[in-house]
Design a protein around this motif. Structure first.
Motif, PDB file in Angstrom:
ATOM      1  N   PRO A 142      46.367  51.018  39.164  1.00 60.79           N
ATOM      2  CA  PRO A 142      45.632  50.681  40.396  1.00 60.79           C
ATOM      3  C   PRO A 142      44.131  50.931  40.285  1.00 60.79           C
ATOM      4  CG  PRO A 142      46.910  52.683  40.690  1.00 60.79           C
ATOM      5  CD  PRO A 142      47.335  52.093  39.393  1.00 60.79           C
ATOM      6  N   VAL A 143      43.744  52.000  39.558  1.00 60.84           N
ATOM      7  CA  VAL A 143      42.311  52.270  39.396  1.00 60.84           C
ATOM      8  C   VAL A 143      41.645  51.138  38.631  1.00 60.84           C
ATOM      9  CG1 VAL A 143      40.628  53.801  38.319  1.00 60.84           C
ATOM     10  CG2 VAL A 143      42.548  54.759  39.597  1.00 60.84           C
ATOM     11  N   THR A 144      42.306  50.641  37.578  1.00 56.83           N
ATOM     12  CA  THR A 144      41.765  49.519  36.814  1.00 56.83           C
ATOM     13  C   THR A 144      41.665  48.275  37.682  1.00 56.83           C
ATOM     14  OG1 THR A 144      42.704  50.417  34.767  1.00 56.83           O
ATOM     15  CG2 THR A 144      42.081  48.097  34.761  1.00 56.83           C
ATOM     16  N   ASN A 145      42.699  48.037  38.484  1.00 59.73           N
ATOM     17  CA  ASN A 145      42.669  46.872  39.379  1.00 59.73           C
ATOM     18  C   ASN A 145      41.509  46.968  40.353  1.00 59.73           C
ATOM     19  OD1 ASN A 145      44.966  45.927  38.131  1.00 59.73           O
ATOM     20  ND2 ASN A 145      46.357  46.696  39.707  1.00 59.73           N
ATOM     21  N   LEU A 146      41.325  48.148  40.939  1.00 58.55           N
ATOM     22  CA  LEU A 146      40.229  48.329  41.889  1.00 58.55           C
ATOM     23  C   LEU A 146      38.870  48.133  41.212  1.00 58.55           C
ATOM     24  CD1 LEU A 146      41.568  51.457  43.803  1.00 58.55           C
ATOM     25  CD2 LEU A 146      41.185  49.204  44.791  1.00 58.55           C
ATOM     26  N   LEU A 147      38.716  48.735  40.029  1.00 54.08           N
ATOM     27  CA  LEU A 147      37.447  48.647  39.323  1.00 54.08           C
ATOM     28  C   LEU A 147      37.141  47.212  38.915  1.00 54.08           C
ATOM     29  CD1 LEU A 147      35.033  50.107  38.066  1.00 54.08           C
ATOM     30  CD2 LEU A 147      36.418  50.464  36.014  1.00 54.08           C
ATOM     31  N   THR A 148      38.139  46.527  38.355  1.00 59.55           N
ATOM     32  CA  THR A 148      37.926  45.154  37.897  1.00 59.55           C
ATOM     33  C   THR A 148      37.591  44.235  39.062  1.00 59.55           C
ATOM     34  OG1 THR A 148      39.470  45.513  36.060  1.00 59.55           O
ATOM     35  CG2 THR A 148      38.972  43.235  36.662  1.00 59.55           C
ATOM     36  N   GLN A 149      38.374  44.359  40.121  1.00 64.22           N
ATOM     37  CA  GLN A 149      38.152  43.482  41.270  1.00 64.22           C
ATOM     38  C   GLN A 149      36.795  43.740  41.917  1.00 64.22           C
ATOM     39  OE1 GLN A 149      41.394  41.848  43.974  1.00 64.22           O
ATOM     40  NE2 GLN A 149      40.680  43.628  45.098  1.00 64.22           N
ATOM     41  N   THR A 150      36.391  45.002  41.972  1.00 68.47           N
ATOM     42  CA  THR A 150      35.086  45.334  42.552  1.00 68.47           C
ATOM     43  C   THR A 150      33.956  44.811  41.679  1.00 68.47           C
ATOM     44  OG1 THR A 150      36.031  47.316  43.558  1.00 68.47           O
ATOM     45  CG2 THR A 150      33.638  47.216  43.376  1.00 68.47           C
ATOM     46  N   GLN A 151      34.087  44.947  40.355  1.00 71.10           N
ATOM     47  CA  GLN A 151      33.043  44.457  39.456  1.00 71.10           C
ATOM     48  C   GLN A 151      32.909  42.945  39.535  1.00 71.10           C
ATOM     49  OE1 GLN A 151      34.379  46.097  35.730  1.00 71.10           O
ATOM     50  NE2 GLN A 151      33.106  47.950  35.939  1.00 71.10           N
ATOM     51  N   VAL A 152      34.060  42.270  39.609  1.00 73.22           N
ATOM     52  CA  VAL A 152      34.013  40.806  39.722  1.00 73.22           C
ATOM     53  C   VAL A 152      33.355  40.397  41.032  1.00 73.22           C
ATOM     54  CG1 VAL A 152      35.432  38.730  39.942  1.00 73.22           C
ATOM     55  CG2 VAL A 152      35.983  40.429  38.198  1.00 73.22           C
ATOM     56  N   THR A 153      33.702  41.118  42.102  1.00 74.25           N
ATOM     57  CA  THR A 153      33.131  40.779  43.411  1.00 74.25           C
ATOM     58  C   THR A 153      31.624  40.985  43.421  1.00 74.25           C
ATOM     59  OG1 THR A 153      35.206  41.443  44.468  1.00 74.25           O
ATOM     60  CG2 THR A 153      33.258  41.286  45.878  1.00 74.25           C
ATOM     61  N   LEU A 154      31.158  42.042  42.761  1.00 71.01           N
ATOM     62  CA  LEU A 154      29.727  42.344  42.756  1.00 71.01           C
ATOM     63  C   LEU A 154      28.941  41.514  41.745  1.00 71.01           C
ATOM     64  CD1 LEU A 154      29.864  46.249  43.011  1.00 71.01           C
ATOM     65  CD2 LEU A 154      29.312  44.609  44.832  1.00 71.01           C
ATOM     66  N   SER A 155      29.630  40.719  40.945  1.00 72.90           N
ATOM     67  CA  SER A 155      28.938  39.932  39.919  1.00 72.90           C
ATOM     68  C   SER A 155      28.068  38.836  40.521  1.00 72.90           C
ATOM     69  CB  SER A 155      29.947  39.328  38.941  1.00 72.90           C
ATOM     70  OG  SER A 155      30.809  38.413  39.630  1.00 72.90           O
ATOM     71  N   LYS A 156      28.385  38.423  41.760  1.00 75.00           N
ATOM     72  CA  LYS A 156      27.554  37.419  42.443  1.00 75.00           C
ATOM     73  C   LYS A 156      27.755  37.565  43.947  1.00 75.00           C
ATOM     74  CE  LYS A 156      31.054  33.736  42.296  1.00 75.00           C
ATOM     75  NZ  LYS A 156      31.316  32.350  41.888  1.00 75.00           N
ATOM     76  N   ALA A 157      26.915  36.876  44.667  1.00 76.57           N
ATOM     77  CA  ALA A 157      26.994  36.959  46.128  1.00 76.57           C
ATOM     78  C   ALA A 157      28.274  36.297  46.628  1.00 76.57           C
ATOM     79  CB  ALA A 157      25.769  36.289  46.753  1.00 76.57           C
ATOM     80  N   ARG A 158      28.877  36.906  47.644  1.00 75.32           N
ATOM     81  CA  ARG A 158      30.123  36.388  48.221  1.00 75.32           C
ATOM     82  C   ARG A 158      29.945  36.168  49.716  1.00 75.32           C
ATOM     83  NH1 ARG A 158      33.425  35.353  43.678  1.00 75.32           N
ATOM     84  NH2 ARG A 158      33.011  36.993  42.156  1.00 75.32           N
ATOM     85  N   THR A 159      30.842  35.365  50.239  1.00 72.63           N
ATOM     86  CA  THR A 159      30.856  35.168  51.683  1.00 72.63           C
ATOM     87  C   THR A 159      31.551  36.359  52.340  1.00 72.63           C
ATOM     88  OG1 THR A 159      32.966  34.002  51.655  1.00 72.63           O
ATOM     89  CG2 THR A 159      30.969  32.667  51.341  1.00 72.63           C
ATOM     90  N   SER A 160      31.392  36.476  53.658  1.00 75.41           N
ATOM     91  CA  SER A 160      32.010  37.582  54.380  1.00 75.41           C
ATOM     92  C   SER A 160      33.536  37.511  54.299  1.00 75.41           C
ATOM     93  CB  SER A 160      31.558  37.558  55.849  1.00 75.41           C
ATOM     94  OG  SER A 160      31.910  36.315  56.468  1.00 75.41           O
TER      95      SER A 160
END
Length: 375
Positions: A171-189
């Motif tokens: 779960p820690v890897t999933n959280l870290l990966t998903q957060t890094q991908v999300t922060l890689s570019k701007a996202r919508t709300s």
């Protein structure tokens, strides 16, 4: 010697002590006197009164002595020989005693040497019972049983450490990966909301796992104290059937229960134990199968609750370890779909906190979990 003190007759060289010639001190004494002459000859002698035949005269003193040089020499040699034997016997006895003790303790020394070679990496080693006397056979057997328990506990601890590291890493890897991908570019709300919702699910999984581990830690230290109240187990089972009814209908699984039994236990804890078994049965029962729960009051102060389901037969070598933490029969299965692997461990801990236990048997395509709960 005459009464007046004159010597009437004496052997040449005769030397008598005055105490032997004193009629008021030694005459007619039964104890002989021992003395040494001027030339260092040891003598032993006695004296007695004897009539002289002189009219109106007092009895005279007759003293007789013999040379005891030979006897003194013999006694001196005898004393020397005796003390020599005593000293030699003491030394010999001490040596033989040391030898006997050393020989008697040799098996213990061998056990000590073998035990000294057992480390955390050699817990599979066992002490040899062939070369020890019968008196130590029970000791060696007890030590080997202790080593077997230590090996099993060490193996379980090692497996637990590896499994918990894997379970927490996922779960820690999933959280870290998903957060890094999300922060890689701007996202919508909306995208941020989806990511936060997914993260919340992972956090919930971590929270459940940590709570389960804390419960097991308390159980290991006898800190789980059930709040006992009268319970009808069949009513609790029917209540859980209603909870799992939707999942069972989705897989076309039939849930049935029978029997009756009253116990005194913690309602929430026992419902959790039964729920873990039902969840496990639903997970492994093929579509269109049946799950049967039976409650049986045996009449010997124990109520048995069994959960039976069809499915693959569990190999015999896995059965003793199914209640271990994070243990899975098939380690290649997806862990996300099988929960945290602590459900059966928690079930057994709950039963043991109530003074009972949990068992399993699997044969002929049928798996049965059995709970024994004291009334």
């Amino acid at each position: 010697m005459a009464p007046a003190g004159q010597i009437l007759f004496a052997t040449s060289g005769a030397q008598f002590p005055q105490s032997l010639l004193n009629s008021r001190v030694r005459v007619d004494s039964a104890r002989p006197t021992v003395w040494t002459t001027e030339d260092n000859r040891p003598l032993r002698g006695v004296s007695a009164l004897a009539r002289t035949g002189i009219k109106d005269a007092q009895p005279g003193i007759v003293a007789v002595a013999t040379d005891i040089s030979h006897h003194e020499h013999f006694m001196s040699s005898f004393r020397m020989t005796l003390w020599s034997f005593v000293v030699l016997a003491a030394l010999l006895t001490g040596f033989l005693g040391w030898l006997a003790v050393r020989r008697g303790l040799a098996p213990l020394q061998a056990i000590r040497q073998e035990a000294a070679g057992i480390t955390a990496h050699r817990l599979h080693s066992r002490l040899s019972a062939d070369a020890v006397p019968v008196e130590l056979a029970d000791l060696v057997e007890a030590l080997n049983e202790m080593l077997a328990r230590l090996e099993d506990s060490f193996r379980r601890l090692s497996d637990f450490s590896s499994d918990i590291a894997h379970e927490l890493r996922t779960p820690v890897t999933n959280l870290l990966t998903q957060t890094q991908v999300t922060l890689s570019k701007a996202r919508t709300s909306n995208e941020y909301c989806d990511v936060l919702a997914s993260n919340a699910e992972e956090f919930e999984r971590l929270a459940r796992m940590i709570a389960d581990m804390l419960f097991l830690a308390k159980s290991d230290n006898d800190l789980v104290i059930p709040n006992k109240e009268p319970l009808n187990l069949i009513d609790e089972v029917k209540g859980l059937f209603e909870f799992y009814e939707a999942l069972a209908e989705e897989k076309s699984i039939v849930l049935t229960c029978s029997g009756s039994g009253f116990v005194s236990g913690d309602r929430l804890m026992l419902r959790r134990a039964i729920s873990n078994l039902l969840s496990n049965a639903l997970r492994h029962t093929p579509a269109g199968g049946r799950i049967v729960v039976r409650v049986d009051d045996t009449g010997d102060s124990v109520v048995k609750l069994s959960v039976e389901n069809a499915g693959e037969t569990i190999p015999l070598e896995h059965l003793p370890r199914l209640f271990d933490r994070f243990y899975r029969v098939d380690s290649s299965r997806q862990r996300l779909s099988e929960g945290s692997g602590l459900g059966l461990s928690i079930t057994r801990s709950i039963l043991r906190a109530h003074g009972g236990d949990a068992f399993i048997r699997s044969e002929g395509g049928m798996t049965v979990f059995e709970l024994k709960i004291p009334v």
